[in-house]
Design an enzyme around this catalytic site. Sequence first.
Site, PDB file in Angstrom:
ATOM      1  N   GLY A 218      16.818  11.296 -45.414  1.00  0.00           N
ATOM      2  CA  GLY A 218      16.647  10.965 -46.822  1.00  0.00           C
ATOM      3  C   GLY A 218      17.791  10.187 -47.410  1.00  0.00           C
ATOM      4  N   ARG A 219      18.951  10.189 -46.744  1.00  0.00           N
ATOM      5  CA  ARG A 219      20.078   9.380 -47.237  1.00  0.00           C
ATOM      6  C   ARG A 219      20.909   8.825 -46.082  1.00  0.00           C
ATOM      7  NH1 ARG A 219      24.728  13.434 -49.678  1.00  0.00           N
ATOM      8  NH2 ARG A 219      24.549  15.100 -48.144  1.00  0.00           N
ATOM      9  N   LYS A 241      25.631   6.861 -44.246  1.00  0.00           N
ATOM     10  CA  LYS A 241      25.170   8.052 -44.955  1.00  0.00           C
ATOM     11  C   LYS A 241      25.458   7.874 -46.442  1.00  0.00           C
ATOM     12  CE  LYS A 241      25.276  13.111 -44.773  1.00  0.00           C
ATOM     13  NZ  LYS A 241      25.849  14.292 -44.079  1.00  0.00           N
ATOM     14  N   GLY A 254      19.046   9.330 -52.464  1.00  0.00           N
ATOM     15  CA  GLY A 254      19.483   8.726 -51.210  1.00  0.00           C
ATOM     16  C   GLY A 254      20.964   8.393 -51.161  1.00  0.00           C
ATOM     17  N   ASP A 393      16.811  21.157 -38.613  1.00  0.00           N
ATOM     18  CA  ASP A 393      16.953  19.707 -38.764  1.00  0.00           C
ATOM     19  C   ASP A 393      18.411  19.276 -38.729  1.00  0.00           C
ATOM     20  OD1 ASP A 393      16.715  21.153 -41.398  1.00  0.00           O
ATOM     21  OD2 ASP A 393      17.481  19.246 -42.143  1.00  0.00           O
ATOM     22  N   ASN A 394      19.340  20.238 -38.698  1.00  0.00           N
ATOM     23  CA  ASN A 394      20.769  19.936 -38.610  1.00  0.00           C
ATOM     24  C   ASN A 394      21.351  20.260 -37.236  1.00  0.00           C
ATOM     25  OD1 ASN A 394      20.799  19.163 -41.304  1.00  0.00           O
ATOM     26  ND2 ASN A 394      21.483  21.150 -42.045  1.00  0.00           N
ATOM     27  N   ASP A 403      25.946  16.709 -39.524  1.00  0.00           N
ATOM     28  CA  ASP A 403      25.589  16.987 -40.915  1.00  0.00           C
ATOM     29  C   ASP A 403      26.530  18.008 -41.557  1.00  0.00           C
ATOM     30  OD1 ASP A 403      23.574  15.185 -40.737  1.00  0.00           O
ATOM     31  OD2 ASP A 403      21.973  16.629 -40.510  1.00  0.00           O
TER      32      ASP A 403
END
Length: 696
Positions: A218-219, A241, A254, A393-394, A403
């Site tokens: 997302g970013r 990022k 974002g 997701d990390n 992350d």
Amino acid sequence: MLRRAMSTKYKISSLPLAPSTQLLTSNLTADPQTPNPSTFRTQILSTKPSIQRRARLLAKQSHFSYVSPLPLPFPFEIEPPEGPELNTPEERSAWVETWLAAREATHAEEGERKGGLVLYRPEKDRRDQNRHLIGLAQAGIRDCLPHLDVGDAFDELGEPTLVPKDSAPPNSGPNEAREELVDVLSGYAVLMSEEFAPWALRYSGHQFGSWAGQLGDGRALSILVTPHPTDPAQTYELQLKGAGRTPFSRSADGLAVLRSSVREYLCSEAMHALGIPTTRSLALLSLPDLPVARERMEGACILTRVAPSFLRIGSFEALNPPQNAFFFGGGQQERDLEALRVLGEWVAKQVLGLDRLEEGWGQRLVLEVARRNALMVGQWQAYGFMHGVMNTDNISILGLTIDYGPYAFMDVYDPFHICNHSDDLGRYAFKYQPENITYACNALLTSLAPLIGAELAAGHAVGAGWADDADDAKIAEWTKGGLAVKEELEQSVKVGWDAEWMRAMRTRLGLKTDERSDDSQVVAPLLRLMKDHKLDYHGVFRQLCFFQPSLRGEALDKFVERVLALTPETLTMDRASAAADLRTWLSGYATRILSENPTVDEAGLEAQRKAANPRFVLRQWVLEEVISALENDEGKGKRVLGKVMQMVERPFEAWGAEGTEGTRDDCAIGEEEAEERRFCGMGAKSMLGFQCSCSS
């Protein structure tokens, strides 16, 4: 200054592009709305750029979407055109596309670059949007992109120092290599070709144990993949990022803020210096005029990070999500088992380097990812590192720390410490990190279970279209067969992280042999001692570097006092009890050292332990001070950031004239060394156990 390993250097716009066989975008499936780099560049960017900025679910077979950087506040402040009013939805929609297209990088710079890449810039000059280079990671450049020409960027950043200096960095005027570096890494200019464009990954995941549906980058945007010059088989992916919205941004902007970017920029290199697998840092770009709303209004900042791959466990979960799962989120596509196979084969071959793929790779992929992540977490536990948000997701497929959000290094030892202010239930407390990595690896196994089961049943790898004709009953049968691997997986993770933790702890204590009783007789009592008396975790380990089994009497008493002096007396209330317990443990520790060699080489033992126990630790108070320095005076702040990065990259050095404390030489240390010494301390009591939120 950075000493370069390569005689041939390239501006960032001239870095070689990895061959198509090594490009994720050439081997996985693109979002059908951005089907290939050529269409994306010539049609999407110029006529319908909102496709890449609009939050949406991608087609179920998609692994990624092409997206170009565009760091702007969101919602976009789109001014109406001069002239007739826009009266219809169609007219307003068309103007939005026109407004965005003018800000996209669609105008090619003359001349083809290495590998066919061309530098594109926007039609509407965004140069009024200030872009300040505030940090470059020397070690990250040295290790990952030694052929990168940064021009006079290090001179422009100024001399790294903790002591404020009034003199401004020299302004050497225009420099093409530095200016291109700033343009590309700030998201202003974009490298593209007929075969290559930036992209954002699609992935899903479990967040705090609950299914969250499609998440994705997302970013974050990957802007280039380049081979390492001395090892062409190794590629490095550059990722921005905080460079603007993607289809995965949902309701967010974002963007990233200065504090979160500084935290990741420094900690990535701190982890690498400690020998812990991690993504790496390359550069930090401040966009001070770009407002970002978080807990307060802040300035934007873009981090450039580097890794062989940014694929995660959530990349697999997106393609075979839990069936009939209730969740809060933006939605989730149906499973696509063929897309799962395509991703798995790519990861097995190119990312993990597994061989004999035709014999079956699913089970080996899961176990290899588990092995790598178990080693990573074992090192986290040994060095008191807390990730804070171990959502699936990390978690990296490569077993890299990735992350960095509300992370922390341990201050006063507390196995139940929660570093994430948003973690109300303590799911990701320090003590529970190993079981959370097991949870994540089980999520990967569940995603790949039908494929693993099919491979086990067939005795070889599945091929294209392997599940096209399979009904739900068959998929359930395959899944059950694949999940039979679960016990082996969990045992592998447990054994792996525990063995790596003990290996690292022995190294920190200078023990060379492997004794089964080391945990119960040496390590566990030391941790209990630190917990009971609220001792500084890293300070104790560093001070133990100077302990020798020959210490007796007054010399031993002074050593005990030096250890206890690391922690404020207001924390260690019963000093006498702490001293007695420490003497008892030191006696056993001395016996354990002498059991390896009764005539121990004391100088060699000290040097060995110093090489494993950092003098400088990136504590929360240090991060807050660096961030404050940058926010209050960017010029001086850049120098502080640069010096802290030097300490981060070389954490085992004797910063602050270590060892002179209490000696005649101690009176002669200068201001800079005094500040170094302060930065190596625990900091104010109020900052101990400081928690950050997920937005950090």
